[in-house]
Every structure is written in structure tokens, then in C-alpha cells.
Motif scaffolding. Structure first.
Motif, mmCIF file in Angstrom:
data_model
loop_
_atom_site.group_PDB
_atom_site.id
_atom_site.type_symbol
_atom_site.label_atom_id
_atom_site.label_comp_id
_atom_site.label_asym_id
_atom_site.label_seq_id
_atom_site.Cartn_x
_atom_site.Cartn_y
_atom_site.Cartn_z
ATOM 1 N N ASN A 94 52.170 56.334 29.244
ATOM 2 C CA ASN A 94 53.022 55.719 28.176
ATOM 3 C C ASN A 94 52.722 56.006 26.722
ATOM 4 O O ASN A 94 53.802 55.670 26.164
ATOM 5 C CB ASN A 94 52.629 54.234 28.320
ATOM 6 C CG ASN A 94 53.400 53.425 29.797
ATOM 7 O OD1 ASN A 94 54.114 53.838 29.978
ATOM 8 N ND2 ASN A 94 52.101 52.981 30.293
ATOM 9 N N GLY B 174 55.031 59.224 25.672
ATOM 10 C CA GLY B 174 56.396 58.916 25.357
ATOM 11 C C GLY B 174 56.902 57.959 24.148
ATOM 12 O O GLY B 174 57.888 58.251 23.430
ATOM 13 N N THR B 175 55.915 57.040 23.633
ATOM 14 C CA THR B 175 56.109 56.360 22.829
ATOM 15 C C THR B 175 56.058 56.877 21.585
ATOM 16 O O THR B 175 56.826 56.887 20.365
ATOM 17 C CB THR B 175 55.101 55.162 22.855
ATOM 18 O OG1 THR B 175 55.221 54.276 23.917
ATOM 19 C CG2 THR B 175 55.210 54.175 21.547
ATOM 20 N N ASN C 179 59.044 59.517 20.902
ATOM 21 C CA ASN C 179 60.310 58.929 20.796
ATOM 22 C C ASN C 179 60.396 58.291 19.343
ATOM 23 O O ASN C 179 61.338 57.999 18.714
ATOM 24 C CB ASN C 179 60.532 57.806 21.658
ATOM 25 C CG ASN C 179 61.309 58.121 22.885
ATOM 26 O OD1 ASN C 179 62.776 58.390 22.924
ATOM 27 N ND2 ASN C 179 60.536 58.860 23.974
ATOM 28 N N SER D 188 65.616 52.717 35.415
ATOM 29 C CA SER D 188 64.411 52.338 36.231
ATOM 30 C C SER D 188 64.484 53.138 37.665
ATOM 31 O O SER D 188 63.820 53.532 38.270
ATOM 32 C CB SER D 188 63.649 50.802 36.345
ATOM 33 O OG SER D 188 63.594 50.221 35.079
ATOM 34 N N THR E 122 62.032 59.684 30.095
ATOM 35 C CA THR E 122 61.556 59.057 28.772
ATOM 36 C C THR E 122 62.512 59.335 27.759
ATOM 37 O O THR E 122 62.789 58.288 26.929
ATOM 38 C CB THR E 122 60.484 60.128 28.607
ATOM 39 O OG1 THR E 122 59.187 59.775 29.546
ATOM 40 C CG2 THR E 122 59.907 59.300 27.264
ATOM 41 N N VAL F 83 65.269 56.379 28.016
ATOM 42 C CA VAL F 83 65.043 55.173 27.312
ATOM 43 C C VAL F 83 65.211 55.159 26.032
ATOM 44 O O VAL F 83 65.462 54.099 25.287
ATOM 45 C CB VAL F 83 63.346 54.799 27.728
ATOM 46 C CG1 VAL F 83 63.022 53.528 27.188
ATOM 47 C CG2 VAL F 83 63.200 54.729 29.184
ATOM 48 N N PHE G 16 61.810 51.102 21.884
ATOM 49 C CA PHE G 16 61.528 52.023 23.095
ATOM 50 C C PHE G 16 60.197 51.491 23.809
ATOM 51 O O PHE G 16 60.359 51.118 24.707
ATOM 52 C CB PHE G 16 61.258 53.389 22.575
ATOM 53 C CG PHE G 16 60.581 54.306 23.641
ATOM 54 C CD1 PHE G 16 61.316 54.963 24.301
ATOM 55 C CD2 PHE G 16 59.046 54.475 23.974
ATOM 56 C CE1 PHE G 16 60.906 55.960 25.308
ATOM 57 C CE2 PHE G 16 58.679 55.181 24.828
ATOM 58 C CZ PHE G 16 59.518 55.905 25.680
ATOM 59 N N ASN H 242 60.067 50.561 27.505
ATOM 60 C CA ASN H 242 59.457 51.316 28.508
ATOM 61 C C ASN H 242 58.312 50.609 29.245
ATOM 62 O O ASN H 242 58.006 51.056 30.232
ATOM 63 C CB ASN H 242 58.881 52.558 27.577
ATOM 64 C CG ASN H 242 58.519 53.627 28.541
ATOM 65 O OD1 ASN H 242 59.425 54.118 29.110
ATOM 66 N ND2 ASN H 242 57.289 53.890 28.344
ATOM 67 N N ARG H 243 57.749 49.569 28.578
ATOM 68 C CA ARG H 243 56.773 49.053 29.383
ATOM 69 C C ARG H 243 57.242 48.404 30.759
ATOM 70 O O ARG H 243 56.537 48.445 31.735
ATOM 71 C CB ARG H 243 56.322 47.886 28.626
ATOM 72 C CG ARG H 243 57.289 46.750 28.016
ATOM 73 C CD ARG H 243 56.841 45.395 27.336
ATOM 74 N NE ARG H 243 57.810 44.863 26.850
ATOM 75 C CZ ARG H 243 57.801 43.658 26.267
ATOM 76 N NH1 ARG H 243 56.847 43.087 26.060
ATOM 77 N NH2 ARG H 243 58.959 43.189 26.128
ATOM 78 N N SER I 177 58.943 52.034 32.830
ATOM 79 C CA SER I 177 57.998 53.036 33.293
ATOM 80 C C SER I 177 57.247 52.250 34.351
ATOM 81 O O SER I 177 56.931 53.093 35.380
ATOM 82 C CB SER I 177 56.797 53.426 32.324
ATOM 83 O OG SER I 177 56.291 52.365 31.808
#
Length: 441
Positions: free
Chosen positions: A138, A141-142, A145, A255, A359, A362, A371, A375-376, A379
């Protein structure tokens, strides 16, 4: 709804994004950090199982099948538990989670090498899955982005090479450590390396480029806008709460669409060596072929990222799904050595794209501000599908004695994934920087 608060903007427009990897020195350092994170995600949730199970069989004389049976529930628990880490990233930022998470992952590895019972092994494996999925999946990706809202495809294309490099190098590295240091000290060496990376992240990582006075995508905006962006990021509270996301069509399409593609991806890569052995290759040749495919994968991680930025995430993902269907069809063929190597090239090209594209999608739909919030959930659901690949393969082997039934089912899932991705909204429904006009995000 969030879309009422922020007018939907056209999603990433390739013509404005540019396809040059001019990330700047600090931007490249974030890409490098993300690559290391993705390497460790693959190491302790997938590729490491090639050596982890056997190492404890050799160390304690434990039953191989019993140890292997712990892998699926550990993976499920790790994915579900990692939702808490994803929530923490959304609330406290990626840097804090990266620092603390890597240190904890290192400590867990040091302890894991010294477990003496099956129960301790199962707990340790679950903790590895929890931390590696929650942190190493995680966080990068965060970060990417947020740093590269318009060039995220390229940045992710470079960074996700870490998973391919892990596939190619982890097993020989672990074997070298176990032989040179012993099993327990080999795990300790890996743990200490992770702790060192976690400590380095204190000065290495920043949640946003604005914190360093730098620009998103390494492209200049005014100093006034830079300050405004930083203040907005630090104080922003996303309207995409979990209840809102669970009612959001795009959340489910992303998803499930990318989840099934990830399922077939892991289904191929996790069983490629046994499949090659089953069609007549000896183990050493099969492992060499597998390593070759992994290096192809590293190369094409960048290629899929380039296509992402050039043509858009949604269109590239649909092409990717159809390309994977061709790869699965080739895996059904028992051809010549030349055809087998051609199929390996397709495998390397296919398994390269999923993490980057998922990723990036999103980020395209929810934007840099929202994001982490989106994403939480996405993902977590996608990772739950990823783990299901082992059940599909096991059923195929049990009922037919071969992999063909699984590959046929994977082709069906490729088309299902493409159909779901086709219906994803081609707009950014999250908040954009005020400096980014419509069509530039």
C-alpha cells in the motif's frame, strides 16, 4: 456523494501527460524506494514460499505439506488485517507507516527464523503477510500517485520492476544466506536489512513533493500554488469514506476487474516451474526458464507503464486482459522448445502489467488527494481475489491431474476482467489541484 463536492474531470489524458521519465533526483529516489517496497511485498507473500517452507523442513524436520497448508489462511488473514494499515496510511500518511512497518517487518523476520513450533510458524507467517501486504503493497502506490499524479503509470512501471526482480533473484539470495550463515542467521540478516531501510526512510521518504518545495510530476507550478497544494494536502479529509466506497460502482469494477486479472497473474507465475516440469523439462531447466521469464517481466513493467501514460489506463488495461488471454491459450499448447520459449516471453510480458495498471487506475479515478482513501478498500478486495488462485489450481490438479482446466478458466476470467474494466468511469471523480485544469490530471 463525493462527485457532488467535486465536479468530475476527464481522466488522465495521454497527450498532456508526457511519456518521459523526467522525475527529478528526489522523484527518482521515491521510485527507488517504491521498488524496494514492491520487492519485499513479493518476497514475503509469494516468492519467498519457494524457500521458506523447505528451510523449516530442513531446520526442524517438520512436515512439508503441513507447513504449506498454513500459507493460504496466513495470506487471507494478512490481507484482511492489512486493511487496518491501509486505513492508517489514509489517516497518518505513507512515511510514518513505511518507517514503523519496515522496522516491525524486520523484527518479525528475525524472530521468525527462530520459531520452534508449528503454532509459532503459523503466527510468524501471518505477521509477515500482514506487514508485507499492508506496508510494502500500500505505501508505494500511495507515494507514487501523490508524487506523480499525471505520470503515475511511468513511475509505477519502473517501481513494480521490484516484484519481477524479486522473482528472479530472491531464491538464490536466500539459498546463499542459508548456506553461508545458517537458516536462523539468514533470516536475521534479511530482518536487519529491512530495519536499516526503515530507519533510512526517516530521511529518505516524504509524503508529498511539496514538502521539499518540489512540484508534482516534477513540472513547475507557481510557488504560491505549491504552498496552497501543501496546505490542502495536510488538511484534506477525503469524502470517500468506507460506506461511500461500498456504494460506489467504480470501486467494485476496479476491485473485481483487476482482482480477477491479478488472480490469473499469480496463478501463472506461482506454478510455472511445476507446469514446465509436467511437460517434460527437468527442474534445473525449468528454474532457468522461470528466471528468464522474470527478467522479461522486469523489462515489460516499464513498457506497460509507457502504454498507460500514452494511451490511458483503462484502454491499456483492456488490451492487457486480451493479451493475457492469448498467453493462457499458448500455455495450453505442448509445442516445440521454440514455441515454449515464445510462450515464456508472453508470460513475462503478461505478468508484468497487473500491479502497475491496477494501482494507476485507482489514481486515475480518485486522484492524488483521494487515492489513499479509495485504495484501502480496493487493494483489500483485489488481494483477496489474488489469494484465490491457489484454490483454482488445486481444483484443476485434483479433478484433471493437469493445469489445463485452470488455464481455460483463466481465459474466461481474462474476458470477465476486460468487461468490468470497460465500464469503469473514464473521469477523475476525486479532488484535483486547483492549478490543474480539466483534462490535465
Amino acid at each position: 456523494m463525493p462527485t457532488d463536492a467535486y465536479a468530475a474531470q476527464p481522466a488522465a489524458r495521454p497527450a498532456h501527460a508526457g511519456v518521459n521519465s523526467n522525475f527529478g533526483a528526489r522523484g527518482w529516489s521515491m521510485v527507488g524506494f517504491a521498488l524496494i517496497m514492491y520487492y519485499n511485498f513479493a518476497a514475503w507473500t509469494a516468492d519467498g514460499l519457494n524457500v521458506i517452507v523447505q528451510s523449516f523442513v530442513d531446520l526442524h524436520g517438520w512436515d512439508f505439506a503441513t507447513l504449506l497448508a498454513f500459507s493460504t489462511p496466513a495470506g487471507w488473514l494478512g490481507v484482511i488485517g492489512s486493511l487496518a494499515i491501509a486505513e492508517l496510511i489514509s489517516r497518518r500518511g505513507a512515511k510514518l507507516v513505511a518507517v514503523v512497518g519496515l522496522i516491525l517487518l524486520g523484527v518479525t523476520l528475525i524472530w521468525f527464523g527462530r520459531v520452534t513450533t508449528y503454532i509459532e510458524y503459523a503466527i510468524g507467517l501471518t505477521l509477515l503477510n500482514f506487514l508485507a501486504t499492508g506496508v510494502c503493497f500500500n505505501v508505494p502506490g500511495t507515494l507514487l500517485n501523490t508524487w506523480f499524479p499525471r505520470k503515475k503509470g511511468l513511475a509505477l512501471g519502473w517501481a513494480t520492476m521490484g516484484m519481477s526482480l524479486c522473482t528472479a533473484t530472491l531464491v538464490p539470495i536466500m539459498v546463499f544466506l542459508f548456506r553461508g550463515l545458517g537458516t536462523q542467521n539468514g533470516y536475521a540478516a534479511c530482518g536487519l536489512a529491512l530495519i536499516a531501510v526503515g530507519l533510512a526512510a526517516i530521511v529518505w521518504v516524504r509524503n508529498t513533493p511539496e514538502e521539499l518545495g518540489l512540484y508534482p510530476d516534477n513540472e513547475p507550478v507557481s510557488r504560491e500554488q505549491l504552498a496552497a497544494n501543501l496546505a490542502e494536502l495536510e488538511n484534506y479529509k477525503s469524502p470517500f469514506t468506507i460506506p461511500v466506497l461500498l456504494r460506489d460502482k467504480d470501486m467494485w469494477l476496479i476491485s473485481l476487474g483487476y482482482g480477477v486479472l491479478w488472480l490469473v497473474d499469480i496463478g501463472v507465475v506461482s506454478q510455472l516451474v511445476p507446469r514446465l516440469i509436467s511437460v517434460g523439462y527437468d527442474q534445473s531447466t525449468a528454474i532457468w526458464m522461470f528466471t528468464t521469464a522474470a527478467f522479461f517481466c522486469a523489462l515489460f513493467s516499464y513498457v506497460w507503464g509507457w502504454f498507460d501514460v500514452r494511451f490511458g489506463t483503462r484502454r491499456t488495461s483492456i488490451v492487457y486482459a486480451f493479451f493475457f488471454a492469448v498467453t493462457h491459450a499458448c500455455l495450453l499448447v505442448r509445442g516445440s522448445d521454440l514455441f515454449t520459449y515464445f510462450t515464456l516471453l508472453l508470460v513475462g510480458m503478461s505478468i508484468a502489467g497487473i500491479k502497475e495498471l491496477a494501482t494507476s487506475q485507482v489514481g486515475s479515478v480518485y486522484g492524488r488527494y483521494d487515492f489513499a482513501a479509495a485504495n484501502r478498500v480496493i487493494s483489500t478486495i483485489a488481494c483477496l481475489f489474488r489469494v484465490c488462485c491457489f484454490a483454482v489450481i488445486a481444483a484443476s490438479l485434483k479433478w484433471t491431474g493437469e493445469y489445463d482446466a485452470a488455464y481455460i478458466f483463466f481465459i474466461f476470467l481474462d474476458f470477465v476482467g476486460a468487461a468490468m474494466i470497460f465500464f469503469i468511469t473514464d473521469t477523475c471523480k476525486g479532488k484535483l489541484d486547483a492549478s490543474v485544469p480539466a483534462g490535465h490530471h
